[in-house]
Enzyme design. Structure first.
Site, mmCIF file in Angstrom:
data_model
loop_
_atom_site.group_PDB
_atom_site.id
_atom_site.type_symbol
_atom_site.label_atom_id
_atom_site.label_comp_id
_atom_site.label_asym_id
_atom_site.label_seq_id
_atom_site.Cartn_x
_atom_site.Cartn_y
_atom_site.Cartn_z
ATOM 1 N N CYS A 72 0.829 -1.208 0.000
ATOM 2 C CA CYS A 72 0.000 0.000 0.000
ATOM 3 C C CYS A 72 0.866 1.261 0.000
ATOM 4 O O CYS A 72 1.660 1.491 0.917
ATOM 5 C CB CYS A 72 -0.921 -0.008 1.222
ATOM 6 S SG CYS A 72 -1.754 1.561 1.547
ATOM 7 N N GLY A 73 0.708 2.112 -1.019
ATOM 8 C CA GLY A 73 1.471 3.352 -1.102
ATOM 9 C C GLY A 73 1.154 4.317 0.027
ATOM 10 O O GLY A 73 2.038 4.996 0.555
ATOM 11 N N HIS A 74 -0.120 4.398 0.426
ATOM 12 C CA HIS A 74 -0.500 5.288 1.535
ATOM 13 C C HIS A 74 0.138 4.817 2.839
ATOM 14 O O HIS A 74 0.518 5.632 3.685
ATOM 15 C CB HIS A 74 -2.017 5.329 1.674
ATOM 16 C CG HIS A 74 -2.715 5.944 0.495
ATOM 17 N ND1 HIS A 74 -2.556 7.257 0.137
ATOM 18 C CD2 HIS A 74 -3.569 5.408 -0.417
ATOM 19 C CE1 HIS A 74 -3.281 7.515 -0.935
ATOM 20 N NE2 HIS A 74 -3.903 6.418 -1.301
ATOM 21 N N CYS A 75 0.247 3.502 3.002
ATOM 22 C CA CYS A 75 0.889 2.956 4.202
ATOM 23 C C CYS A 75 2.373 3.318 4.230
ATOM 24 O O CYS A 75 2.910 3.682 5.282
ATOM 25 C CB CYS A 75 0.723 1.435 4.256
ATOM 26 S SG CYS A 75 -0.997 0.878 4.254
#
Length: 522
Positions: A72-75
């Protein structure tokens, strides 16, 4: 009891190990008790799994757990801030700890806590596993730490005298003090927990009521700008309403004039003020900066009803200009919008921006004296020469509601990836039906053209306008491929129930916080 029967019962009980009376031997498939496993850490963050979560909840009375996915990029973007927050709390010897769980690797935990997207953060208090609180704070380190501080400690400073009150007021740009003698303070403290950009105080001292000119329970905002102070008297009978107090704090903590940028955008829309007045200026020009004085002077009577916003056309706000159909060279310019109806208004005559002209423009819109305008490109000369017809605001009505045609329209945004992915299938559909005189396949750029019939809220949006009277409109909910499109058309705008689906789309309008906007435009 017969001695032989008693012996048999004792033997049976012994064979069962008297469950719950002692550890007994473990079978080969049983997991070791949680107490036998130490919880590993990474950068001060507890790394949990289904065996160690219970142990962590028992050891830490306040635990914020991030459910993340490695892909996950947001993570990944949150990770450094999360680590900084852990360091801040550790330096303060705070009671709260941060932890994380790899959601895809721990599906049982993800299911137990209803985790459907990443990252998801949940706050556990006093070992309560069944009702964790959703994290509602910002994704920055200080915001995460402050959100936790206000839950493990008091969210407001208790004030006993004028010296303490003055010190608190002087310490921050926005300070909220609740003066309460008759009201329960629980609602006030609950609001304070989440208003992280404000400092809160609380008092019941009569001398402080007198000092600040109060005769009844009141919440007061002290601020180092604009009016300097705003009061929210509490109705003795009805008490303190949490929603009303939150709206008051948000509305009156904002500057009378807010500059539009990444940081202010969330507050502008969270204020729940539906009417926005925007002044587009070039802040590098002295003549434009001078206009801000009159704009600001007009704002006070409209506080809470109209939000005054300045947009700098030289600060990479092109997407805002496009939304209003403006070009940078047209600044200075005023525009008014109701964000619920998305109706836009422009002054009838281009007058100098003064306090009186701004106020008159607001009154004209609010009083219904002005009609909204709608964006439309010019009709291309060759709009109907290709298999996919090109529609704009000016020719939409005559094509879409032609009673002799079945019209299938794609409403798109030029930057929308979902729109680009389905473009080949849409072209193939138009090619397939180009010889059907009663079928029209068309597309409309909904970022540059606005319609009276309806507004477009996501991209792509596909609508079918069947032939005949009544201006009927059917929204397409099927898969975006040639076969399903064809089936939909051949069945007169209907799909079997099993073919209907909800497909991903990009929201509208574009915003600086919206990941659908190309990065080079932010």
């Amino acid at each position: 009891m017969d001695s032989r029967l008693l012996l048999v019962l004792l033997l049976l009980l012994g064979a069962s190990g008297l469950r719950g009376q002692g550890p007994g031997p473990r079978g080969p498939l049983e997991e070791p008790p949680e107490e036998e496993e130490e919880v590993p850490e990474e950068d001060g963050i507890l790394v949990l799994n289904r065996r160690t979560l219970g142990l962590a909840l028992r050891e830490h009375p306040a635990l914020l757990v991030e459910f993340y996915a490695p892909w996950c990029g947001h993570c990944r973007a949150l990770a450094p801030e999360y680590s900084k927050a852990a360091a801040l709390l550790a330096a303060e010897a705070a009671k709260a700890r941060l932890a994380k769980v790899d959601g895809p690797a721990e599906p049982e935990l993800a299911e137990e806590f209803a985790v459907t997207e990443y990252p998801t953060l949940k706050f556990f208090r006093d070992g309560n596993r069944t009702h964790p609180e959703e994290y509602t704070g910002p994704p920055e380190a200080e915001g995460i730490a402050e959100w936790l501080r206000r839950r493990v400690g008091s969210s407001a400073t208790q004030l006993e005298d004028e010296e303490g009150a003055r010190a608190l007021i002087d310490a921050a740009d926005v300070v909220v003090i609740g003066f309460f003698q008759d009201q329960d303070v629980a609602t006030f403290l609950a609001v304070a927990q989440d208003a992280l950009d404000m400092t809160f105080g609380l008092t019941d001292r009569p001398q402080l009521f007198q000092k600040f000119g109060l005769a009844k329970d009141t919440v007061v905002i002290f601020k180092k700008y604009d009016e300097g102070r705003a009061d929210f008297p509490v109705d003795k009978e009805l008490g303190l309403d949490q929603g009303a107090l939150s709206r008051f704090l948000l509305t009156h903590s904002m500057h009378l004039v807010t500059e539009f940028n990444r940081k202010t955008f969330p507050k502008i829309f969270a204020a729940r003020i539906l009417n926005h007045l925007l002044l587009f200026v070039n802040q590098t020009l002295a003549a434009h900066r001078e206009l801000l004085t009159g704009f600001r002077e007009a704002a006070p009577p409209f506080r809470g009803q109209v939000l005054f916003v300045v947009v700098d056309v030289g600060a990479n706000n092109d997407y805002v200009l496009r939304y209003f159909g403006l070009k940078a060279e047209e600044a200075p310019a005023l525009r008014f919008i109701n964000i619920e109806t998305t109706k836009k208004y422009a002054p009838v005559d281009k007058q100098p921006v003064t306090a009186s002209s701004v106020a008159a423009f607001c009154h004209a819109v609010l009083g219904g004296g002005l009609k909204p305008y709608r964006l439309s490109q010019e009709v291309p000369p060759d709009w109907d020469q290709r298999p996919v017809k090109t529609l704009v605001g000016k020719n939409f009505e005559q094509v879409a509601f032609d009673e002799t045609k079945n019209v299938f329209i794609k409403f798109y945004a030029p930057w929308c990836t979902h729109c680009k992915e389905m473009a080949p299938a849409w072209e193939a559909l138009a090619e397939k039906y180009k010889d059907h005189e009663n079928i029209v396949i068309a597309e409309l750029d909904a970022t540059a053209n606005e319609l009276e019939a309806f507004s477009v809220q996501a991209f792509p949006t596909l609508k079918y306008f069947p032939a005949g009277p009544g201006r009927k409109v059917i929204e397409y909910k099927g898969t975006r491929d040639l076969e399903t499109f064809s089936k939909f058309l051949d069945n007169g705008g209907e799909l079997p129930a099993e073919e209907a689906t909800e497909l991903p789309g990009h929201p509208f309008p574009e915003t600086p916080e919206n990941s659908t906007v190309p990065k080079d435009e932010l």
